[in-house]
Design an enzyme around this catalytic site. Sequence first.
Site, PDB file in Angstrom:
ATOM      1  N   ASP A 126      -0.356  12.631  -7.404  1.00  0.00           N
ATOM      2  CA  ASP A 126       0.634  13.316  -6.967  1.00  0.00           C
ATOM      3  C   ASP A 126       0.588  14.140  -5.467  1.00  0.00           C
ATOM      4  OD1 ASP A 126       2.882  15.397  -6.897  1.00  0.00           O
ATOM      5  OD2 ASP A 126       2.841  15.471  -9.097  1.00  0.00           O
TER       6      ASP A 126
ATOM      7  N   ASN B 224       4.720   8.826   3.422  1.00  0.00           N
ATOM      8  CA  ASN B 224       6.039   8.090   3.262  1.00  0.00           C
ATOM      9  C   ASN B 224       6.597   8.783   1.930  1.00  0.00           C
ATOM     10  OD1 ASN B 224       8.146   5.821   2.572  1.00  0.00           O
ATOM     11  ND2 ASN B 224       6.784   5.713   0.859  1.00  0.00           N
TER      12      ASN B 224
ATOM     13  N   TYR C 155      17.606  18.333   1.368  1.00  0.00           N
ATOM     14  CA  TYR C 155      16.971  16.991   1.943  1.00  0.00           C
ATOM     15  C   TYR C 155      16.887  16.977   3.353  1.00  0.00           C
ATOM     16  CZ  TYR C 155      15.850  12.184   2.697  1.00  0.00           C
ATOM     17  OH  TYR C 155      15.562  11.071   3.177  1.00  0.00           O
TER      18      TYR C 155
ATOM     19  N   ALA D 164      17.202  19.718   5.411  1.00  0.00           N
ATOM     20  CA  ALA D 164      16.170  20.616   5.850  1.00  0.00           C
ATOM     21  C   ALA D 164      14.691  20.203   5.845  1.00  0.00           C
ATOM     22  CB  ALA D 164      16.620  21.939   5.204  1.00  0.00           C
TER      23      ALA D 164
ATOM     24  N   LYS E 226      13.711  17.224   5.986  1.00  0.00           N
ATOM     25  CA  LYS E 226      13.325  16.294   7.153  1.00  0.00           C
ATOM     26  C   LYS E 226      13.215  17.003   8.582  1.00  0.00           C
ATOM     27  CE  LYS E 226      12.483  12.734   4.188  1.00  0.00           C
ATOM     28  NZ  LYS E 226      11.117  12.158   3.899  1.00  0.00           N
TER      29      LYS E 226
HETATM   30  N1  LIG Z   1      16.159   4.668   1.139  1.00  0.00           N
HETATM   31  C1  LIG Z   1      16.932   5.480   2.055  1.00  0.00           C
HETATM   32  O1  LIG Z   1      17.811   5.483   2.446  1.00  0.00           O
HETATM   33  C2  LIG Z   1      15.983   6.696   2.966  1.00  0.00           C
HETATM   34  C3  LIG Z   1      16.601   6.996   4.110  1.00  0.00           C
HETATM   35  C4  LIG Z   1      15.745   7.750   4.947  1.00  0.00           C
HETATM   36  C5  LIG Z   1      14.642   8.150   4.663  1.00  0.00           C
HETATM   37  N2  LIG Z   1      13.849   7.695   3.586  1.00  0.00           N
HETATM   38  C6  LIG Z   1      12.646   8.130   3.298  1.00  0.00           C
HETATM   39  O2  LIG Z   1      11.796   7.049   2.877  1.00  0.00           O
HETATM   40  C7  LIG Z   1      10.801   7.452   2.244  1.00  0.00           C
HETATM   41  C8  LIG Z   1      10.520   6.600   1.148  1.00  0.00           C
HETATM   42  O3  LIG Z   1      11.718   6.258   0.072  1.00  0.00           O
HETATM   43  P1  LIG Z   1      12.321   5.315  -0.421  1.00  0.00           P
HETATM   44  O4  LIG Z   1      13.690   5.171  -0.034  1.00  0.00           O
HETATM   45  O5  LIG Z   1      11.307   3.917  -0.123  1.00  0.00           O
HETATM   46  O6  LIG Z   1      12.454   5.434  -1.985  1.00  0.00           O
HETATM   47  P2  LIG Z   1      11.602   4.896  -3.385  1.00  0.00           P
HETATM   48  O7  LIG Z   1      11.620   3.560  -3.501  1.00  0.00           O
HETATM   49  O8  LIG Z   1      12.180   6.020  -4.411  1.00  0.00           O
HETATM   50  O9  LIG Z   1      10.081   5.569  -2.964  1.00  0.00           O
HETATM   51  C9  LIG Z   1       9.616   6.681  -2.918  1.00  0.00           C
HETATM   52  C10 LIG Z   1       8.219   6.820  -3.318  1.00  0.00           C
HETATM   53  O10 LIG Z   1       7.827   8.229  -3.392  1.00  0.00           O
HETATM   54  C11 LIG Z   1       6.833   8.449  -4.556  1.00  0.00           C
HETATM   55  N3  LIG Z   1       6.801   9.903  -4.763  1.00  0.00           N
HETATM   56  C12 LIG Z   1       7.569  10.476  -5.062  1.00  0.00           C
HETATM   57  N4  LIG Z   1       7.286  11.746  -5.320  1.00  0.00           N
HETATM   58  C13 LIG Z   1       6.014  11.742  -5.399  1.00  0.00           C
HETATM   59  C14 LIG Z   1       4.811  12.691  -5.781  1.00  0.00           C
HETATM   60  N5  LIG Z   1       5.214  13.835  -6.078  1.00  0.00           N
HETATM   61  N6  LIG Z   1       3.637  12.283  -5.696  1.00  0.00           N
HETATM   62  C15 LIG Z   1       3.466  10.999  -5.064  1.00  0.00           C
HETATM   63  N7  LIG Z   1       4.424  10.413  -4.926  1.00  0.00           N
HETATM   64  C16 LIG Z   1       5.684  10.405  -5.066  1.00  0.00           C
HETATM   65  C17 LIG Z   1       7.401   7.726  -5.634  1.00  0.00           C
HETATM   66  O11 LIG Z   1       6.345   7.057  -6.310  1.00  0.00           O
HETATM   67  P3  LIG Z   1       6.159   7.982  -7.906  1.00  0.00           P
HETATM   68  O12 LIG Z   1       7.505   8.249  -8.417  1.00  0.00           O
HETATM   69  O13 LIG Z   1       5.381   6.846  -8.974  1.00  0.00           O
HETATM   70  O14 LIG Z   1       5.673   9.099  -7.699  1.00  0.00           O
HETATM   71  C18 LIG Z   1       7.897   6.395  -4.705  1.00  0.00           C
HETATM   72  O15 LIG Z   1       7.058   5.269  -4.544  1.00  0.00           O
HETATM   73  C19 LIG Z   1      10.763   8.984   1.564  1.00  0.00           C
HETATM   74  O16 LIG Z   1      10.305   9.827   2.284  1.00  0.00           O
HETATM   75  C20 LIG Z   1      12.470   8.981   1.869  1.00  0.00           C
HETATM   76  O17 LIG Z   1      12.938  10.372   2.140  1.00  0.00           O
HETATM   77  C21 LIG Z   1      14.668   6.892   2.668  1.00  0.00           C
END
Ligand SMILES: NC(=O)c1ccc[n+]([C@@H]2O[C@H](COP(=O)([O-])OP(=O)(O)OC[C@H]3O[C@@H](n4cnc5c(N)ncnc54)[C@H](OP(=O)(O)O)[C@@H]3O)[C@@H](O)[C@H]2O)c1
Length: 253
Positions: free
Chosen positions: A61, A88, A152, A154, A156
């Site tokens: 975590d 990430n 969110y 804020a 980022k």
């Molecule tokens: N999708 C979009 O439209 C978008 C846009 C801009 C930026 N982003 C950014 O991209 C990044 C990846 O997101 P994603 O879109 O790929 O979504 P995602 O598939 O939900 O991936 C997020 C990952 O973070 C892990 N995570 C969350 N909380 C955690 C914790 N406390 N400890 C360890 N791992 C944790 C989750 O795994 P577990 O739940 O198993 O821990 C999950 O694998 C994020 O930083 C997000 O803000 C996404």
Amino acid sequence: MSLPFADRTVLVTGGGTGIGRAAALAFARQGAAAVLITGRRKERLDETAAGHPAIVPVPADVTTQEGSEAAAAAVRARGGRLDVLVHNAGIFRFTPLGDLDAGTAREVLETNVVGPLLLTGRLLPLLRSPGGSIVVVSSRGGHNPGPNSSVYSASKAAVHSFTRSWAAELSDRGIRVNAVAPGFVRTEAYEANGLSREEAEGLFAGVAGTVPLGRVAEPEEIAPWITMLASAEHALVTGQIVTVDGGLDIATT
Ligand SMILES: NC(=O)c1ccc[n+]([C@@H]2O[C@H](COP(=O)([O-])OP(=O)(O)OC[C@H]3O[C@@H](n4cnc5c(N)ncnc54)[C@H](OP(=O)(O)O)[C@@H]3O)[C@@H](O)[C@H]2O)c1
């Protein structure tokens, strides 16, 4: 010709799904000796690693000291040197102001801001110097915030800021720090935020109409920017935030 990450050890947080999974697979394809992936759900980490011997699940975590220690222990178990650190892991929460509560605000800030700060501090002594690279997955919301996502956005904006601070602070050690700021990406993040798959697809269809290039991104379209910024081929690029959003920024600023 040797692959860009041959002999390199990489750590990707949130490597079990979405952008983190796509990035982990890209590093493995480009020859990384070890790609350590963290996350809380071991089964999702195992799915990413299946069939890829270089990818090593490390359940952890990011918001806890124990999680940082587990990541450091995994690096030490593979020789003790980390070449690339990818922050990430992150969460989005839909937060209209009237519904905002302290628990939600803390959860977002602890995951998106405190987590990377803790982990970088813990792994810094192991990060290759000179030549190490940190890549942070931020969001265009960090510089172009929208409604109902103030916490969110804020968080980022803080990511944008510490990316530049770290780049300045670590340059004399030869460690580069950059960020990728995606727009909308088709991942489970929207379902983690309470939408059904159908609702998420409906949102993407609506958003696509506002994106100059006409669609939301797939995780595999963000991963190359992560590997590119991490690569030693770009040894003079640091403190940069690369927006990958299909032109949404141009349309909304
Ligand atoms: N999708 C979009 O439209 C978008 C846009 C801009 C930026 N982003 C950014 O991209 C990044 C990846 O997101 P994603 O879109 O790929 O979504 P995602 O598939 O939900 O991936 C997020 C990952 O973070 C892990 N995570 C969350 N909380 C955690 C914790 N406390 N400890 C360890 N791992 C944790 C989750 O795994 P577990 O739940 O198993 O821990 C999950 O694998 C994020 O930083 C997000 O803000 C996404």
